[in-house]
Motif scaffolding. Sequence first.
Motif: not given
Length: 238
Positions: A85-93, A112-113, A134-138
Motif C-alpha cells: 500500500t502506498c499513496y502518491e498525494i499525501t498532503d492531507r489538505d 508515501n510513494q 500489486l499496489i492497493k489504496k484501500r
Amino acid sequence: MSDELEQALEAAFSEATRRYQERGFQRRVGFGNRPALISVDLANAWTRAGNAFACEHMDDRIIPAMQALLKGFRKHHLPVVHVTTCYEITDRDNPNTDMGLWHNKIPIETVNQGNPDIWAIDSRIAPIEGELTLIKKRASAFHGTYLAGYLRSAGVDTILVTGVTASACVRETICDGLADGFRTIAVKEAIGDRVPGAVLWNLFDIDAKFADVETVETCLAYLDRVGRAQQTRQAAVA
C-alpha cells in the motif's frame, strides 16, 4: 500477548464454537485445484520495528511461515501476489488525494510513494521474477484493483491469504475474495496484527464465516498434492 489473555480468549472461543456449530456455522469452503498466494502488506512499513504500522511476531513467526509458503509455491510454479500500500498525494489538505478519507482514521500518509523503501516488500520474502507486486489504496487487495481478473485469467480457484493485519486488510481481502467466488484459506501462522488478541479473535471469526483457517503444514501438504496433480496432467498430455 499474556498467557492469561490467551487462555481467556481460548475459553471464550470454545464456548462460541459450540454455539456456532449448533447453528450451522464453521462449515468448510475447502481447497480447490489451483491456488494462488496473496500476501497482504508484508512490506517494511508493517514488518520492520519503529514504523507506525509495525506488527508483532514478524521475525519469530510470520516471516518464517511466509518463507516456507513461498518455497512451496515456487517449487510448483504457482501464482504469487505480493500486495503493498502506498499513496502518491499525501498532503492531507489536498481534496484530490488518493488516500480518500482513510487518512482521517489512520496515518496512511506515512506510506508515501516517494519513499519506496517504506512500502517495498520485506527483503526476506521479496518477489522473484514471475511474481506480481500489486499496489492497493484501500484495505482490501480486491477493492479497486485488477486482482480478481488477474486470478481468473490464471485459472485460480483458491487463495491462500497471509499478511497483516488480521483485523483490517487481511480480513477485508478474505471477505472480498469469498464474495468474488474464490475458495478462501487463511494461513494461521502467517497472519499478524499490532494489538494483543486481535489475531486470535479475527481468525476465530473468519473461520466461522468467511474462510478456512489452516496451518502452514496443512497448506504445504496441499501444495504438494496440487503439484503432483499438475505433473500427472502434463505427463498425460505428453
